[in-house]
Every structure is written in C-alpha cells, then in structure tokens.
Scaffold this motif. Structure first.
Motif, PDB file in Angstrom:
ATOM      1  N   UNK A   6      -8.661 -10.899   3.468  1.00 26.44           N
ATOM      2  CA  UNK A   6      -7.703 -11.830   4.040  1.00 26.44           C
ATOM      3  C   UNK A   6      -7.497 -13.026   3.130  1.00 26.44           C
ATOM      4  N   UNK A   8      -5.680  -4.992   5.579  1.00 23.13           N
ATOM      5  CA  UNK A   8      -6.445  -5.280   6.792  1.00 23.13           C
ATOM      6  C   UNK A   8      -5.718  -4.773   8.015  1.00 23.13           C
ATOM      7  N   UNK A   9      -4.390  -4.899   8.006  1.00 18.37           N
ATOM      8  CA  UNK A   9      -3.618  -4.474   9.167  1.00 18.37           C
ATOM      9  C   UNK A   9      -3.665  -2.968   9.321  1.00 18.37           C
ATOM     10  N   UNK A  10      -3.730  -2.237   8.206  1.00 18.37           N
ATOM     11  CA  UNK A  10      -3.749  -0.783   8.291  1.00 18.37           C
ATOM     12  C   UNK A  10      -5.137  -0.230   8.511  1.00 18.37           C
ATOM     13  N   UNK A  11      -6.161  -1.063   8.439  1.00 15.64           N
ATOM     14  CA  UNK A  11      -7.528  -0.544   8.467  1.00 15.64           C
ATOM     15  C   UNK A  11      -7.942  -0.211   9.888  1.00 15.64           C
ATOM     16  N   UNK A  12      -8.898   0.683   9.984  1.00 13.77           N
ATOM     17  CA  UNK A  12      -9.336   1.070  11.326  1.00 13.77           C
ATOM     18  C   UNK A  12     -10.563   0.297  11.754  1.00 13.77           C
ATOM     19  N   UNK A  13     -11.305  -0.248  10.823  1.00 14.67           N
ATOM     20  CA  UNK A  13     -12.531  -0.937  11.177  1.00 14.67           C
ATOM     21  C   UNK A  13     -12.739  -2.070  10.196  1.00 14.67           C
ATOM     22  N   UNK A  14     -12.928  -3.251  10.704  1.00 14.51           N
ATOM     23  CA  UNK A  14     -13.096  -4.406   9.837  1.00 14.51           C
ATOM     24  C   UNK A  14     -14.559  -4.792   9.834  1.00 14.51           C
ATOM     25  N   UNK A  38      -4.626  -9.853   1.003  1.00  9.48           N
ATOM     26  CA  UNK A  38      -4.370  -8.425   1.207  1.00  9.48           C
ATOM     27  C   UNK A  38      -4.348  -8.129   2.687  1.00  9.48           C
ATOM     28  N   UNK A  39      -3.630  -8.933   3.453  1.00  7.67           N
ATOM     29  CA  UNK A  39      -3.602  -8.770   4.913  1.00  7.67           C
ATOM     30  C   UNK A  39      -2.974  -7.440   5.293  1.00  7.67           C
ATOM     31  N   UNK A  40      -2.119  -6.906   4.422  1.00 12.50           N
ATOM     32  CA  UNK A  40      -1.493  -5.623   4.743  1.00 12.50           C
ATOM     33  C   UNK A  40      -2.539  -4.529   4.850  1.00 12.50           C
ATOM     34  N   UNK A  68       0.827  -1.217   0.000  1.00  8.95           N
ATOM     35  CA  UNK A  68       0.000   0.000   0.000  1.00  8.95           C
ATOM     36  C   UNK A  68       0.855   1.258   0.000  1.00  8.95           C
ATOM     37  N   UNK A  94      -0.491   5.029   4.394  1.00 12.21           N
ATOM     38  CA  UNK A  94      -0.169   4.345   5.646  1.00 12.21           C
ATOM     39  C   UNK A  94      -1.382   4.042   6.508  1.00 12.21           C
ATOM     40  N   UNK A  95      -2.529   4.622   6.201  1.00  8.75           N
ATOM     41  CA  UNK A  95      -3.724   4.310   6.974  1.00  8.75           C
ATOM     42  C   UNK A  95      -4.884   4.158   6.018  1.00  8.75           C
TER      43      UNK A  95
END
Lengths: 186, 169
Positions: free
Chosen positions: B154, B162-168, B158-160, B140, B143-144
């Motif tokens: 997932x 997901x890791x940067x996301x604020x709400x899943x 695209x786990x990266x 990405x 950064x956020x």
C-alpha cells in the motif's frame, strides 16, 4: 484455476489490533483516517456522501459502493466507478483530488490521497484511507471484475461443504453393446 | 506448488515464542519476528538476501506464467526487496495464458524470503519469492492474486494488487 493455498499468518506483537490501523499512526498520509476511525467526530479525508456527490457530478458510470469492513482490514469502503474514456477516468480522479484540496483550504499542511495509475488512464486508484475509489474504464472493469471479489467473498467460504458431494464416486457409463457384468453373479 | 520451508523450522518456533508454529499443509507462511536473535539461531538460519539477476520467482497471479527469472531489479544496485519492481523473463508458462515463455515482463515482488522491517519494529518474512506480473504502466496483467500479500504494497503504491489479492498478511 484458483489453487487452494492454505496459508497462515502469525503476528508477533500486533495480535490485538489490526496491524493497519496501528501503522496508520506513523504514516502521515493516513493519520486523519486513523483518527476518524477511532473518534468519529473528526472528519475523514473524504466522506462517502461527498464521494458519491462528486462521482455523480462528473457523470461517472455505474457507481457501486461496497462496504468491506468485515472482509478487508485495510479499508472500510470500496467505491468502483467507470468512465467512458481514459480522459474521463483521469477527470474523475482529478475531481476527487480537487475536492480534497478544497476541503483542506486554509490549513498549512495538505494531506492528499494517493493516486495510482494516472499516466495510463485505464485504472486509477484514489486511496484515501478508509475509502478507496477505483476508477476504471469500461473494458478494464469487465476484465478485472472487482465487484465479484468483494461481494462473493462472504459466500466463497460456504461452498466448501459441497466438496464431499463433489467427490462421490459415480458409475461409469456403459457405451458398449455388452451388458455390464454384475459383481453379484459369480 | 510446494513452498520451501525454512531449513530449521524448530529454531524458527523458538524465535516466535508463545505463538507456537506448527507448519501444517502446503502454502507459504508469513512470519513476523522481533529481532532478538540468540547465538544458536544465527548459526542455524540461512542468510536471506535480495532478489537479483538470476533469481527465480514464482508467479502468483492468473496471467499464465509460472516461473520468472529476474533479469534486472529496478531502483537498487543491491537487488529488489518486498514491494519493488523487477524485470523478468518468463521461464515457464501455462499453455493458454496471457504471457508466453520467453517474454520480458515487469513484476512486483509480493513475497520475499528476505525479511523486511515494518515501522513498528517487527519484520515480515515469507517462505518463498513470489511476483505479480505487471505492465509498464503498473497495471496487473492477471485478474486475481493468490496467496498472502503484505501491507507494504500500500505504501509502495501498489493498491491495485492489494485489491486483487485474496489474503492480506
């Protein structure tokens, strides 16, 4: 710069359990982690202690383990490690995969964790269900700043209370030589 | 940054039954539905389709771009769905950002108006089409990531994001 987006999520059928643990039963990749979450007697794909041992063997820099069980519902632990070069980052990911293969030697079907980003060695994610390992090189780690996402997230909900103080109207500073007209004098 | 709501939100609430939708505030809402469509719902609802060449999408990361127009959906003749990668041209960008207007960028679709089926039979549908800009290797650019992102990322590796996301969602 972070815009406040009020978003709501409505679940139809999965209101009781978290959707990810329910889905994990269907996906063969994560079935072991689902069983590990419910029945702790069965081992997960990789234990936290094993991950730490491998990372120290490979000499990964600045290993941080962040428990995110209360913040994220898709995983329990985030491990962030940095490598000195892209070769080193790839080596970290390969060492983890090698350990998983070793653990499962002898069984007829190998369940491997998914690895992303291995062709460009800047940020490799090894996703093994309950534990997600992020291997970054030092520049990427400073750029993305992943720890602030999960360590500060608990405190991000609190500062909303200060918003009332932030919107207090303050008097304008008077830089002119003339004295300010008071409201009281008619 | 107002999201478009579905044209008939009342029929949407009858679909969701006991959950009760009252769309308050600005924001994109994810909906999961079971596929019991009555005749009146089919009549009122818009038929959402794939993201194809010419689709304008919102950019939901802090890479600097605001709107992106899809010029190619990789991996499908019909178009891109939730979780697919598209090639887009930046149509609107913030003045000091990492990308500027006219750049050709890759993006991962994180919210789509077309529903996507999950393996338990439910569907997920968002109010808007949104994309996260990514470079050719899949990293990405921003950064956020803002707003909800679905779990489908997932499985699509695209786990990266997901890791940067604020709400899943």
């Amino acid at each position: 710069m972070i815009s406040v987006v009020r978003s709501r999520f409505v679940t139809a059928a999965l209101a009781s359990s978290s959707p990810w643990k329910y889905l994990a039963g269907f996906l063969p990749n994560f079935s072991t982690s689902a069983e590990a979450a419910e029945a702790p007697s069965k081992k997960a794909l990789l234990d936290l202690s094993e991950v730490e041992k491998i990372l120290s063997d490979v000499k990964a820099g600045d290993v941080r383990v962040i428990p995110v069980r209360d913040q994220c519902d898709y995983t329990d632990y985030m491990v962030v490690a940095s490598g000195r070069s892209s070769w080193h980052v790839r080596n970290i990911a390969d060492a983890l995969i090698h350990k998983v293969k070793q653990k499962q030697r002898g069984s007829d079907r190998l369940i491997l964790p998914s690895v992303e980003g291995s062709e460009a060695g800047k940020w490799i994610v090894v996703d093994s269900g309950t534990i997600i390992v992020h291997a970054l090189d030092e520049k990427a780690r400073a750029y993305y700043n992943l720890e602030s996402l999960w360590t500060k997230e608990a405190s991000e909900k609190v500062p909303c209370l200060d918003l009332e103080n932030a919107l207090v109207k303050s008097r304008r500073r008077n830089n002119s030589k003339k004295p300010m007209k008071s409201v009281l004098t008619a | 940054m107002a999201a478009r709501f579905l044209s008939k939100s009342s029929s949407g609430s009858s679909l969701l039954g006991a959950l009760g939708t009252s769309l308050l505030g600005v924001g994109s809402v994810a909906r999961q539905t079971t596929s019991n469509l009555t005749y009146s719902d089919i009549f009122f609802q818009q038929q959402r389709t794939f993201i194809q060449m010419g689709t304008k999408l919102k950019v939901v990361d802090n890479s600097g771009a605001k709107r992106v127009m899809c010029i190619q959906a990789l991996k499908s003749k019909k178009g891109a769905k939730l979780g697919d990668i598209i090639i887009g041209s930046v149509k609107e960008a913030q003045p000091r950002g990492k990308v500027k207007k006219g750049d050709v960028v890759y993006g991962v679709v994180v919210r789509a108006a077309m529903q996507r089926g999950r393996c338990d039979g439910s569907h997920v549908r968002f109010d808007d089409n949104a994309v996260v800009l990514v470079n050719k290797q899949g990293e990405p650019i921003g950064t956020r990531v803002f707003g909800p992102v679905p779990h489908e990322l997932r499985k699509k590796k695209h786990v990266k994001i997901l890791a940067l996301a604020e709400h899943i969602a």
